[in-house]
Design a protein around this motif. Structure first.
Motif, PDB file in Angstrom:
ATOM      1  N   LEU A   1       0.981  -1.315   0.056  1.00 22.44           N
ATOM      2  CA  LEU A   1       0.140   0.003   0.192  1.00 22.44           C
ATOM      3  C   LEU A   1       0.837   1.257  -0.010  1.00 22.44           C
ATOM      4  CD1 LEU A   1      -2.734   1.384   0.000  1.00 22.44           C
ATOM      5  CD2 LEU A   1      -2.659   1.208   2.678  1.00 22.44           C
ATOM      6  N   LYS A   2       2.049   1.080   0.687  1.00 24.69           N
ATOM      7  CA  LYS A   2       2.723   2.282   0.678  1.00 24.69           C
ATOM      8  C   LYS A   2       3.423   2.621  -0.408  1.00 24.69           C
ATOM      9  CE  LYS A   2       7.043   4.231   2.845  1.00 24.69           C
ATOM     10  NZ  LYS A   2       7.870   4.094   4.180  1.00 24.69           N
ATOM     11  N   LEU A   3       3.774   1.537  -1.356  1.00 23.71           N
ATOM     12  CA  LEU A   3       4.355   1.807  -2.539  1.00 23.71           C
ATOM     13  C   LEU A   3       3.139   2.448  -3.379  1.00 23.71           C
ATOM     14  CD1 LEU A   3       6.143  -1.819  -3.631  1.00 23.71           C
ATOM     15  CD2 LEU A   3       7.162   0.449  -2.889  1.00 23.71           C
ATOM     16  N   ARG A   4       1.940   2.019  -3.447  1.00 31.46           N
ATOM     17  CA  ARG A   4       0.834   2.665  -4.230  1.00 31.46           C
ATOM     18  C   ARG A   4       0.661   4.101  -4.050  1.00 31.46           C
ATOM     19  NH1 ARG A   4      -2.171  -0.522  -7.490  1.00 31.46           N
ATOM     20  NH2 ARG A   4      -1.882  -2.875  -7.206  1.00 31.46           N
ATOM     21  N   LEU A   5       0.979   4.324  -2.681  1.00 33.11           N
ATOM     22  CA  LEU A   5       0.723   5.793  -2.154  1.00 33.11           C
ATOM     23  C   LEU A   5       1.974   6.578  -2.687  1.00 33.11           C
ATOM     24  CD1 LEU A   5      -0.337   5.048   1.500  1.00 33.11           C
ATOM     25  CD2 LEU A   5      -1.642   6.312  -0.139  1.00 33.11           C
ATOM     26  N   LEU A   6       3.126   6.249  -2.621  1.00 27.09           N
ATOM     27  CA  LEU A   6       4.276   6.877  -3.276  1.00 27.09           C
ATOM     28  C   LEU A   6       4.260   7.058  -4.619  1.00 27.09           C
ATOM     29  CD1 LEU A   6       7.205   4.922  -1.118  1.00 27.09           C
ATOM     30  CD2 LEU A   6       6.472   7.257  -0.903  1.00 27.09           C
ATOM     31  N   LEU A   7       3.837   6.055  -5.101  1.00 24.39           N
ATOM     32  CA  LEU A   7       3.301   6.054  -6.724  1.00 24.39           C
ATOM     33  C   LEU A   7       2.345   7.295  -7.114  1.00 24.39           C
ATOM     34  CD1 LEU A   7       4.549   4.698  -9.336  1.00 24.39           C
ATOM     35  CD2 LEU A   7       2.464   3.440  -9.126  1.00 24.39           C
ATOM     36  N   ALA A   8       1.454   7.341  -6.257  1.00 30.59           N
ATOM     37  CA  ALA A   8       0.264   8.363  -6.584  1.00 30.59           C
ATOM     38  C   ALA A   8       1.011   9.737  -6.169  1.00 30.59           C
ATOM     39  CB  ALA A   8      -0.881   8.228  -5.437  1.00 30.59           C
ATOM     40  N   ALA A   9       1.919  10.072  -5.344  1.00 33.56           N
ATOM     41  CA  ALA A   9       2.554  10.932  -5.033  1.00 33.56           C
ATOM     42  C   ALA A   9       3.799  11.425  -5.982  1.00 33.56           C
ATOM     43  CB  ALA A   9       3.148  10.987  -3.544  1.00 33.56           C
ATOM     44  N   LYS A  10       3.779  10.376  -7.129  1.00 33.28           N
ATOM     45  CA  LYS A  10       4.956  10.730  -8.009  1.00 33.28           C
ATOM     46  C   LYS A  10       6.344  10.854  -7.408  1.00 33.28           C
ATOM     47  CE  LYS A  10       2.065  13.297 -11.439  1.00 33.28           C
ATOM     48  NZ  LYS A  10       0.685  13.078 -10.498  1.00 33.28           N
ATOM     49  N   ASP A  11       6.413   9.936  -6.279  1.00 34.10           N
ATOM     50  CA  ASP A  11       7.783   9.896  -5.714  1.00 34.10           C
ATOM     51  C   ASP A  11       8.298   8.476  -6.391  1.00 34.10           C
ATOM     52  OD1 ASP A  11      10.093   9.720  -4.417  1.00 34.10           O
ATOM     53  OD2 ASP A  11       9.110   9.954  -2.140  1.00 34.10           O
ATOM     54  N   TYR A  12       8.740   8.566  -7.526  1.00 34.60           N
ATOM     55  CA  TYR A  12       9.245   7.521  -8.165  1.00 34.60           C
ATOM     56  C   TYR A  12      10.541   6.667  -7.552  1.00 34.60           C
ATOM     57  CZ  TYR A  12       5.569   9.408 -11.254  1.00 34.60           C
ATOM     58  OH  TYR A  12       4.599   9.826 -11.689  1.00 34.60           O
ATOM     59  N   ALA A  13      11.274   7.592  -7.305  1.00 32.76           N
ATOM     60  CA  ALA A  13      12.710   6.987  -6.527  1.00 32.76           C
ATOM     61  C   ALA A  13      12.456   6.350  -5.310  1.00 32.76           C
ATOM     62  CB  ALA A  13      13.656   8.157  -6.523  1.00 32.76           C
ATOM     63  N   SER A  14      11.474   6.807  -4.480  1.00 32.52           N
ATOM     64  CA  SER A  14      11.195   5.902  -3.280  1.00 32.52           C
ATOM     65  C   SER A  14      10.432   4.696  -3.527  1.00 32.52           C
ATOM     66  CB  SER A  14      10.293   6.895  -2.340  1.00 32.52           C
ATOM     67  OG  SER A  14      11.145   7.899  -2.050  1.00 32.52           O
ATOM     68  N   VAL A  15       9.666   4.737  -4.535  1.00 27.17           N
ATOM     69  CA  VAL A  15       9.027   3.473  -5.095  1.00 27.17           C
ATOM     70  C   VAL A  15       9.957   2.504  -5.428  1.00 27.17           C
ATOM     71  CG1 VAL A  15       7.248   2.549  -6.777  1.00 27.17           C
ATOM     72  CG2 VAL A  15       6.797   4.536  -5.844  1.00 27.17           C
ATOM     73  N   ILE A  16      11.026   2.902  -6.332  1.00 28.53           N
ATOM     74  CA  ILE A  16      12.049   1.855  -6.669  1.00 28.53           C
ATOM     75  C   ILE A  16      12.662   1.251  -5.600  1.00 28.53           C
ATOM     76  CG2 ILE A  16      14.248   1.502  -7.843  1.00 28.53           C
ATOM     77  CD1 ILE A  16      12.975   3.585 -10.126  1.00 28.53           C
ATOM     78  N   SER A  17      13.012   2.370  -4.573  1.00 27.60           N
ATOM     79  CA  SER A  17      13.901   1.712  -3.326  1.00 27.60           C
ATOM     80  C   SER A  17      13.315   0.936  -2.361  1.00 27.60           C
ATOM     81  CB  SER A  17      14.341   3.210  -2.440  1.00 27.60           C
ATOM     82  OG  SER A  17      14.963   2.758  -1.165  1.00 27.60           O
ATOM     83  N   GLU A  18      12.087   1.253  -2.214  1.00 28.56           N
ATOM     84  CA  GLU A  18      11.110   0.436  -1.137  1.00 28.56           C
ATOM     85  C   GLU A  18      10.812  -0.903  -1.760  1.00 28.56           C
ATOM     86  OE1 GLU A  18      10.465   1.171   2.002  1.00 28.56           O
ATOM     87  OE2 GLU A  18      11.124   3.094   2.176  1.00 28.56           O
ATOM     88  N   SER A  19      10.159  -1.066  -3.114  1.00 30.73           N
ATOM     89  CA  SER A  19      10.166  -2.080  -3.661  1.00 30.73           C
ATOM     90  C   SER A  19      11.304  -3.156  -3.892  1.00 30.73           C
ATOM     91  CB  SER A  19       9.533  -1.819  -5.211  1.00 30.73           C
ATOM     92  OG  SER A  19      10.246  -1.183  -5.982  1.00 30.73           O
ATOM     93  N   GLY A  20      12.549  -2.466  -3.963  1.00 25.65           N
ATOM     94  CA  GLY A  20      13.723  -3.264  -3.818  1.00 25.65           C
ATOM     95  C   GLY A  20      13.771  -4.160  -2.624  1.00 25.65           C
ATOM     96  N   PHE A  21      13.520  -3.376  -1.526  1.00 23.02           N
ATOM     97  CA  PHE A  21      13.542  -4.253  -0.251  1.00 23.02           C
ATOM     98  C   PHE A  21      12.841  -5.535  -0.145  1.00 23.02           C
ATOM     99  CE2 PHE A  21      14.753   0.197   1.358  1.00 23.02           C
ATOM    100  CZ  PHE A  21      16.312  -0.411   1.631  1.00 23.02           C
ATOM    101  N   ILE A  22      11.462  -5.093  -0.749  1.00 20.96           N
ATOM    102  CA  ILE A  22      10.335  -5.995  -0.859  1.00 20.96           C
ATOM    103  C   ILE A  22      10.859  -7.261  -1.850  1.00 20.96           C
ATOM    104  CG2 ILE A  22       7.997  -6.792  -1.619  1.00 20.96           C
ATOM    105  CD1 ILE A  22       7.399  -3.956  -0.959  1.00 20.96           C
ATOM    106  N   LEU A  23      11.309  -6.974  -2.767  1.00 17.38           N
ATOM    107  CA  LEU A  23      11.898  -8.163  -3.840  1.00 17.38           C
ATOM    108  C   LEU A  23      13.090  -8.748  -3.500  1.00 17.38           C
ATOM    109  CD1 LEU A  23      11.312  -5.930  -7.061  1.00 17.38           C
ATOM    110  CD2 LEU A  23       9.909  -8.186  -6.251  1.00 17.38           C
ATOM    111  N   LYS A  24      13.854  -8.165  -2.268  1.00 18.91           N
ATOM    112  CA  LYS A  24      15.004  -8.813  -1.935  1.00 18.91           C
ATOM    113  C   LYS A  24      14.726  -9.964  -1.132  1.00 18.91           C
ATOM    114  CE  LYS A  24      19.356  -8.036   0.429  1.00 18.91           C
ATOM    115  NZ  LYS A  24      20.370  -6.899   1.148  1.00 18.91           N
TER     116      LYS A  24
END
Length: 488
Positions: free
Chosen positions: A171-194
């Motif tokens: 949900l946080k990823l979707r919120l960051l995406l809605a806020a156009k904070d694309y760098a944070s989406v990439i960073s946070e999703s990286g932890f999940i995919l790890k």
């Protein structure tokens, strides 16, 4: 009889091998049981060190985020000893962190049955209820479009009490995406995919972040990986094929523009822009490409809109600024053109093409501030000499002061303008200089040097002399006649 039986076994090697195999299998099963049940036996055999070993192993599993292994150990311990209270407490804590709230609450309540009044368990149970409520509220706020408030609930409540909650992280990823904070989406999703490289939603959202940064190749790889895992995932399919269609439309527009098929290219650019209006990082280039084509086609108003759209996205886009200046020249917004091109020249002082465009704009602005003799005579800039003379004669007759006694002052002013216009446009050399934008303030009648009324004031009687006179009579005499020698 016994001797015969012994002899039979001795003579039958197959029977011996069967006996050996059976003994081996029984021993193997026994060893496996001992190994698998060792933690449970240790927890129940009364030795004080063994439960500690079990819980230490559980702690180590949690540290490396192997929550399933920790839960399996605890479940097995509880199955072996339903009164092992510590196992309930630890299981409840893990389930709370994973935001499996209903299961967690049951384990907390079971622990409190075994250990009534335990303050730590009661506090954690309260935290569970806070986190559960906050997560529900966050999802509700997300659905209503209140992304900022939803983000607060996720960060300040849910992920504090349930740090391993995958639902909250996604949900946080979707919120960051809605806020156009694309760098944070990439960073946070990286932890999940790890932790889980096959997490489909994380792959989708990370791909979208790269997409909105216009890193289309990386976005496409994320979508493709997700679709290999689940070919029917609807959101991944939509994202993947949407991207392919966008790239196809963009390439078609660029190819047609290069081939000189400008009108076809314009429609392709418009079609590409309609696919995803929110894809600003890509659309800025589409708007610019469309703007350049429209300038070439002379569609100034449409070009102005496209160039402005590009600059709204990226205010530092020099080429869009230059093209908007050209569009303003087409719409005869001379001052606006000078303003845009002057700003572009300041940003790139060595670019001679920009300086040339600025000089054209400044010249057009200067010309716009002088009198438009063509407009005064009501003729086009391509009018022939004969057309100019006819227009002059018609207007001179219309505004002759003797024919406008009731509005003599206005007629005199109009007549002067008409005569001055003919003085310039009726002379081939002067007209050429005027068309080139040369300063001719002192030339002809435009600068006050010519007075068709012989310098007289507004109250005197004027007489004009045409060769052959006006049809049906005349107005009397005008010394010297009309400029240019009268009408032919």
């Amino acid at each position: 009889m016994l001797n015969g039986l012994s002899l039979s076994w001795a003579l039958n090697p197959m029977a011996w091998r069967g006996l050996v195999y059976t003994a081996f299998i029984l021993n193997f099963v026994l060893v496996c049981q001992l190994l698998l049940l060792q933690p449970l036996v240790s927890a129940l055999d009364g030795k004080p060190g063994n439960p500690a070993e079990l819980f230490e192993r559980v702690s180590q599993s949690i540290k490396v985020k192997r929550y399933s292994e920790a839960l399996n150990d605890l479940n097995a311990a509880i199955d072996a000893d339903p009164a092992l209270s510590e196992a309930y407490f630890r299981r409840a804590s893990i389930l709370r962190q994973l935001c499996r709230y209903e299961e967690s609450e049951k384990s907390y309540k079971k622990f409190l049955e075994l250990k009534p009044g335990d303050s730590v368990a009661e506090k954690e149970l309260s935290q569970l209820h806070q986190a559960q409520s906050a997560l529900e509220t966050a999802f509700s706020l997300f659905d209503s479009g209140d992304y900022s408030k939803a983000s607060e609930y996720v960060d300040k409540v849910v992920l504090v009490f349930s740090p391993a909650c995958s639902k909250a992280k996604l949900l946080k990823l979707r919120l960051l995406l809605a806020a156009k904070d694309y760098a944070s989406v990439i960073s946070e999703s990286g932890f999940i995919l790890k932790e889980d490289e096959n997490n489909l939603e994380a792959l989708l959202l990370r791909g979208r972040a790269y997409y909105y940064l216009a890193d289309h190749d990386v976005a496409q790889r994320h979508y493709q990986k997700g679709l290999r895992l689940d070919p029917e995932h609807s959101e991944l399919k939509k994202a993947y094929f949407g991207l392919k269609n966008l790239l196809k439309k963009t390439k078609s527009a660029e190819d047609n523009a290069n081939k000189g098929k400008l009108r076809v290219a314009v429609e392709d650019y418009k079609a590409a822009l309609a696919l995803d209006p929110n894809h600003l990082a890509h659309n800025v280039h589409l708007h610019l490409g469309l703007c350049k084509l429209l300038v070439k086609l002379g569609r100034g108003k449409d070009a102005l809109s496209s160039c402005s759209e590009a600059l709204n996205i990226d205010g530092d886009l020099l080429e869009a600024l230059v093209q908007r200046g050209e569009a303003k020249l087409l719409t005869e917004d001379w001052e606006g053109a000078v303003e845009d091109l002057k700003e572009a020249a300041q940003k790139s002082p060595q670019d001679m093409s920009i300086r040339e465009a600025l000089m054209r704009a400044e010249k057009a602005l200067k010309m716009s501030k002088r009198k438009d003799w063509y407009k005064i005579l009501g003729v086009s800039k391509t009018a022939s000499v004969a057309e100019i003379k006819r227009a002059y004669k018609k207007l001179a007759l219309q505004w002759h002061p003797d024919k406008n006694v009731d509005k003599r002052e206005e007629a005199e002013a109009q007549f002067r303008e008409i005569a001055a216009a003919y003085e310039v446009l009726g002379d081939e050399e002067k007209r050429s200089r005027y068309d080139r934008g040369e300063d001719i303030e002192e030339m002809g009648m435009g600068g006050g040097g010519f007075n068709p009324f012989g310098g007289g004031g507004g109250g005197q009687h004027f007489t004009f002399s045409f060769d052959g006179g006006f049809p049906g009579g005349g107005f009397g005499g005008f010394d010297g006649g009309f400029p240019g020698g009268g009408f032919w």
